[in-house]
Design an enzyme around this catalytic site. Structure first.
Site, PDB file in Angstrom:
ATOM      1  CD  GLU A  33     -15.250 -44.359  23.661  1.00 57.70           C
ATOM      2  OE1 GLU A  33     -15.331 -45.604  23.835  1.00 57.70           O
ATOM      3  OE2 GLU A  33     -14.176 -43.769  23.446  1.00 57.70           O
ATOM      4  CG  ASN A  81     -12.299 -40.980  23.146  1.00 57.34           C
ATOM      5  OD1 ASN A  81     -11.788 -41.799  23.899  1.00 57.34           O
ATOM      6  ND2 ASN A  81     -13.390 -41.250  22.435  1.00 57.34           N
ATOM      7  CD  GLU A 105     -13.656 -43.123  26.996  1.00 60.68           C
ATOM      8  OE1 GLU A 105     -12.733 -43.521  26.250  1.00 60.68           O
ATOM      9  OE2 GLU A 105     -14.786 -43.659  27.040  1.00 60.68           O
ATOM     10  CG  ASP A 117      -9.851 -44.867  26.211  1.00 61.99           C
ATOM     11  OD1 ASP A 117     -10.197 -46.061  26.284  1.00 61.99           O
ATOM     12  OD2 ASP A 117     -10.099 -44.136  25.228  1.00 61.99           O
ATOM     13  CD  GLU A 161     -12.215 -49.247  25.058  1.00 60.88           C
ATOM     14  OE1 GLU A 161     -12.862 -48.307  24.595  1.00 60.88           O
ATOM     15  OE2 GLU A 161     -10.973 -49.307  25.031  1.00 60.88           O
TER      16      GLU A 161
END
Ligand code: C2E
Ligand code: CA
Ligand code: CA
Length: 956
Positions: A741, A800, A832, A862, A919
């Site tokens: 990520e 993101n 995401e 997410d 996560e």
């Protein structure tokens, strides 16, 4: 898929089905109405499964609440539906404009059910046209639906703008757009807004109401519709607006919409010289240290510059009366600030923009003898002087050089009073030499500052400035005011608390002196004027609430008498009050304020006070028994006001925002405490998730930090201060990397390495996130390309994206273009989107995810499990991966039920063919337990923290 999974999935689906189709079981006696439903984006949508939705669908559902109707939707083309309705094969249709021809064939409802513009669309990449650039449309070939009533409106629009276009008719909307894509026509004219990135709107005209219709003679049905429409319009005045916002959302982010001509002007304009008057702290002055233009006006102009792209050069001028506007050397095009009530009218007949700041005036006076003649000291050559002259023609006015000299004249007895802007007045009252003076807020006297534009400048400049100013909202301006009067002046807050002498309390103590002044006004009708002035000073004319002045006086009196009991100031206003005014008119806005006043009057007991500061801003002095109790009381108040406004004025969802500051033992100056409460209130206003904020020192520091960041962000992007870190996602079975990520960091030149939590929400607020997200994405593209060149293994890297991108119809195309520019396979670039975004705006999220999937970008949902998660919702979205939020992952280790939930979730998701990433895994034990629950892919400190690209490269 094992048997257990299949059966639980089947059960889930069955449940969903039963729930969704529940109304079908409702009692069968209700009337079935056959509705003609022709697809028109936003207004009437139909999905692949033939399920209708949209503005009119919701409207019909609302009508059914009153009539108990059930609908049988017939979906077809507009003409087809009209013909069927004419023959009586259908009972009802909505979204129809009135034309004489149609009025002959159908019964129309008397009330409309909304308004629609006619829009002219072109291909988005067609450079020949810009929004509202009417002249460029001349000679255009325009496609229009055959027999459509839009033709008359289009012709009328062309006539009005002295252009002509040629038209070609097509049988359906689809045929229209095919013709546009193939270049057969340059534009198409339709009566709805269409959200498609391949086209853009270049003109909107002829806003016209639309109606429900029924077959000729079918009056019963249409009159029933009318009755319901009437009820809805009266009892729910916000209903249509809410539907409009839901189905025709505007593009958020505050950037002005410029026409082609305006854009050309901005692109070619030289730096504009802006004159400002030095010395007007805190509004406009020259910063002693830097020599730059500073103050509230300076900040607003800077904001105008950054939003519009115009460049300004600031020139201090000694006075405003003979400025060399537009002469040869040092041509001045703009005046930083001119009040709209300026008198005398500014030099050379300036044109004014809309006003960007309203400053109330305060009268500072000394104790005086009742018979003495009133002499007012005023700074020479100021707008205030003329305003006072006009308002109080009976006063003798003497001019002084500075506001300091005016206040000194009052102090020494040479003058009776002076009038200053609220902020300047406060500054003077902090001076202990002025301790014997009194201050009165003049609620009805304000200066409304505008930008002055030279008449020699291009008229486009005024419209550019106006459009830009309307993008700067009240909260931002308030923020500048606070920053300039609170943060700036008191570099640190400790200072603020210690330094403030009892300045405001002294204003208030001396109410008697004000009465003296009021009774001594030297006019023919002494008594009437005195009473009038007394009323102006004490009672707010609009709501009947105690005025700010009255509140301050009574609050300090009360605090002196109750000694020892803890009290708190609560500052509040109505969320989005401006919208109420602009949507429903000022008179309803006024009603709402009165309603708020009545409620406040009821909730305060005899040992509590409240007052109206200005606009929708009220302040309360309440007994303080603790933060929790206060919060509860605020919530109750909020509910009461909302209920009252709902029942009395039909306003749904009215919401108060408040900030509170308790009075501390060493607080001598109540105004400083009110400032703190106001300050906290600003925070609540800025954050839609919290309606109530308690003041703290950390809060004050946070705001000053945010301001620094906001000032630096644009430069930082150019200077490459934003860095991308990479955190691997590891398969815990094999300990092999499966992806990463990308996470942003800011290497700030003065503050060091900042994590996203420090700046992401700020960037979301000012829409800068749109830039940084794409920047990160581009960095990731470059990084993937670079790894590819060096023969490193490639894994998908996720980025993101903020919710703000949802409104950009060209978002997916932008990503595609970037990926293709770097020649990176789309499958290596994961997107995401947080679960909340998908929840809040499911329809748009659906479209976006669909387009993303079509373009081949893998999609992650997410932060799943951090909010109100919904599996039902997930089943409606196109995505590949779910990222389980750290809060849910962590819960597993403390609660057995959480563990059961998570393992069930993982099974369902696997059955849906989705991948799951957990996560925030920090230890081996956590990793192992998660693995036992079926979560294999892990992202967390246990494997690696986010790493700079070089480190990531070495490790993976
Ligand atoms: P997120 O998308 O949920 O990213 C995961 C966050 O969890 C990252 O925080 C990461 O460093 C942190 N994390 C990873 N493993 C662990 C762990 O084992 N324990 C703990 N306590 N934390 C762990 P980071 O980098 O501070 O980012 C915070 C948030 O900022 C991100 O949360 C994301 O919402 C946002 N963000 C970061 N970069 C961007 C960006 O480029 N654009 C946008 N729109 N948002 C971003
Ligand atoms: Ca993320
Ligand atoms: Ca996350």
């Amino acid at each position: 898929m094992n048997g257990y999974c299949k059966s639980s999935l089947a059960l889930l689906l069955l449940l969903c089905f039963l729930l969704c189709s529940f109304p079908a079981f409702a009692d069968d006696s209700s009337q079935v109405v056959r509705v003609g439903f022709y697809p028109l984006a936003g207004l009437q949508n139909v999905d692949e499964n033939g399920q209708p939705s949209g503005y009119l669908y919701d409207y019909l559902m609302e009508i059914a609440q009153y009539t108990d109707w059930k609908y049988d939707f017939y979906i077809g083309g507009l003409e087809e539906c009209l013909q069927m309705l004419e023959k009586g094969e259908l009972d009802l249709m909505g979204g129809i404009r009135r034309t004489t021809a149609r009025m002959k064939l159908f019964e129309f409802s008397n009330y409309d059910c909304g308004q629609m513009d006619i829009n002219l669309y072109i291909k988005s990449n067609d450079e020949r046209y810009a929004y509202d650039d009417t002249a460029a449309l001349h000679g255009m070939r325009v496609g229009i639906e055959r027999g459509s009533a839009l033709m008359t409106d289009l012709m009328h629009y062309c006539q009005l703008n002295s252009i002509s276009v040629s038209t070609a008719e097509y049988d359906s909307q689809d045929a229209l757009f095919t013709a546009l894509c193939s270049g057969e026509v340059d534009g198409v004219c339709v009566s709805s807004s269409i959200d498609d990135s391949r086209i853009r709107c270049v003109a909107a005209f002829a806003p016209r109401a639309f109606y429900f219709i029924s077959p000729k003679g079918c009056t019963d049905l249409i009159r029933q519709v009318d009755k319901v429409l009437e009820t809805i319009k009266i009892s729910k005045p916000t209903f249509e607006q809410a539907l409009r916002t839901k189905h025709f959302p505007a593009i958020p982010g505050n950037s002005p919409m410029f026409t082609r001509a305006e854009l050309d002007y901005i692109a070619t304009a030289d730096t504009l010289n802006v004159a400002y008057m030095d010395g007007g702290y805190p509004l406009e002055y020259t910063d002693e240290n830097t020599g730059d233009f500073a103050g509230v006006h300076a900040e607003i102009l800077e904001q105008v510059s950054s939003l519009s792209g115009l460049r300004f050069n600031y020139i201090p001028v000694p006075n405003r009366t003979d400025i060399p506007m537009e002469q040869d050397e040092q041509t001045i095009s703009l005046l930083a600030s001119v009040p709209d009530n300026a008198n005398p009218t500014p030099p050379n007949g300036l044109r004014l923009t809309q006003s960007y700041l309203t400053i109330p005036l305060v009268m500072i006076a000394r104790n005086m003898h009742p018979d003495e003649q009133i002499k007012v000291a005023m700074p020479r050559d100021t707008y205030i002087l003329h305003l006072i002259q006009d308002t109080f023609p009976d006063y003798a006015i003497e001019g002084y050089d500075t506001s300091d000299a005016c206040v000194a004249a009052v102090r020494s007895g040479k003058a009776t009073a002076t009038f200053l802007s609220e902020y300047l007045a406060r500054e003077h009252l902090q001076d202990s030499r002025n301790a014997s003076l009194t201050a009165t807020a003049m609620n009805s006297l304000t200066l409304n500052y505008c930008i002055g534009v030279s008449t020699k400048a291009d008229p486009l400049l005024v419209s550019i400035l106006d459009k830009t100013l309307s993008c700067i909202d009240d909260a931002e301006v308030q923020d500048y005011l606070i920053a300039n009067t609170l943060i700036h002046r008191h570099e640190n807050l400790v200072d603020l608390f210690i330094r403030n002498p009892a300045l405001w309390s002294m204003i208030l103590v001396a109410s008697v002196a004000v009465l003296f002044l009021l009774t001594s006004i030297n006019t023919l009708n002494k008594n009437r004027h005195a009473k009038e002035l007394y009323r102006i000073a004490n009672i707010d004319a609009l709501t009947g609430a105690p005025s700010a002045y009255c509140f301050h006086r009574e609050a300090s009196q009360l605090l002196r008498t109750v000694g020892g009991i803890p009290y708190v100031f609560l500052y509040m206003n109505i969320r989005k009050f401006k919208d109420i005014n602009s949507l429903y008119g000022y008179s309803l806005g006024d009603d709402v304020l009165r309603c708020l006043n009545n409620t406040l009057h009821d909730v305060c007991d005899e040992n509590e006070r409240y007052g109206r500061i200005y606009a929708d801003r009220f302040v309360l002095l309440l007994k303080y028994t603790g933060e929790k109790e206060l919060f509860e009381r605020f919530n109750q108040l909020n509910r009461r006001v909302a209920d009252a406004c709902h029942t009395q004025h039909g306003l749904a969802n009215l919401c108060l925002v408040g900030g509170a500051a308790p009075i501390l033992d060493d607080d001598k100056d109540i105004h400083a405490v009110i400032d703190r409460a106001n300050y906290a209130c600003q925070q609540a206003e800025a954050d839609s998730r919290q309606d109530f904020v308690m003041f703290s020192n950390t809060l004050a520091f946070k705001i000053s930090l945010q301001r620094t960041l906001e000032k630096d962000m644009a430069g930082a992007l150019e200077a490459g201060e934003f860095l991308v870190y990479y955190q691997p996602k590891i398969n815990s079975d094999s300990d092999q990397i499966t992806g990463a990520e990308a996470l942003i960091r800011w290497q700030h030149s003065a503050l060091g390495l900042l994590p996203p939590i420090e700046f992401i929400s700020l960037f979301e607020k000012n829409a800068f996130i749109l830039k940084t997200d794409l920047y990160v994405f581009e960095q990731v593209c470059a990084y993937q390309a670079n790894r590819q060149q060096r023969g490193k293994p490639l894994y998908p890297i996720s980025c993101n994206f903020s919710r703000l991108h949802l409104a950009n119809p060209a978002f997916v195309e932008t990503l595609e273009a970037l990926a293709d520019r770097y020649n990176v396979a789309h499958s290596l670039l994961e997107v995401e989107i947080t679960e909340t975004v998908a929840m809040e705006d499911t329809e748009r999220a659906q479209v976006l995810l669909f387009k993303l999937a079509e373009a081949g970008f893998p999609i992650s949902i997410d932060d799943f499990g951090s909010g109100y998660s919904s599996l039902g919702l997930l089943s409606e979205l196109d995505f590949d991966i779910v990222k389980i939020d750290r809060s849910l992952t962590m819960g597993v280790f403390t609660s057995p039920n959480r563990a059961i939930l998570l393992s069930g979730l993982v099974r369902i998701l696997n059955a849906m063919d989705k991948r799951v990433v957990c996560e925030g895994v920090e230890t081996k034990e956590q990793m192992e337990q998660l693995r036992s629950l079926g979560c294999r892919i892990i992202q967390g400190y246990y494997y690696s923290r986010p790493l700079p690209d070089k480190d990531f490269d070495q490790k993976y």
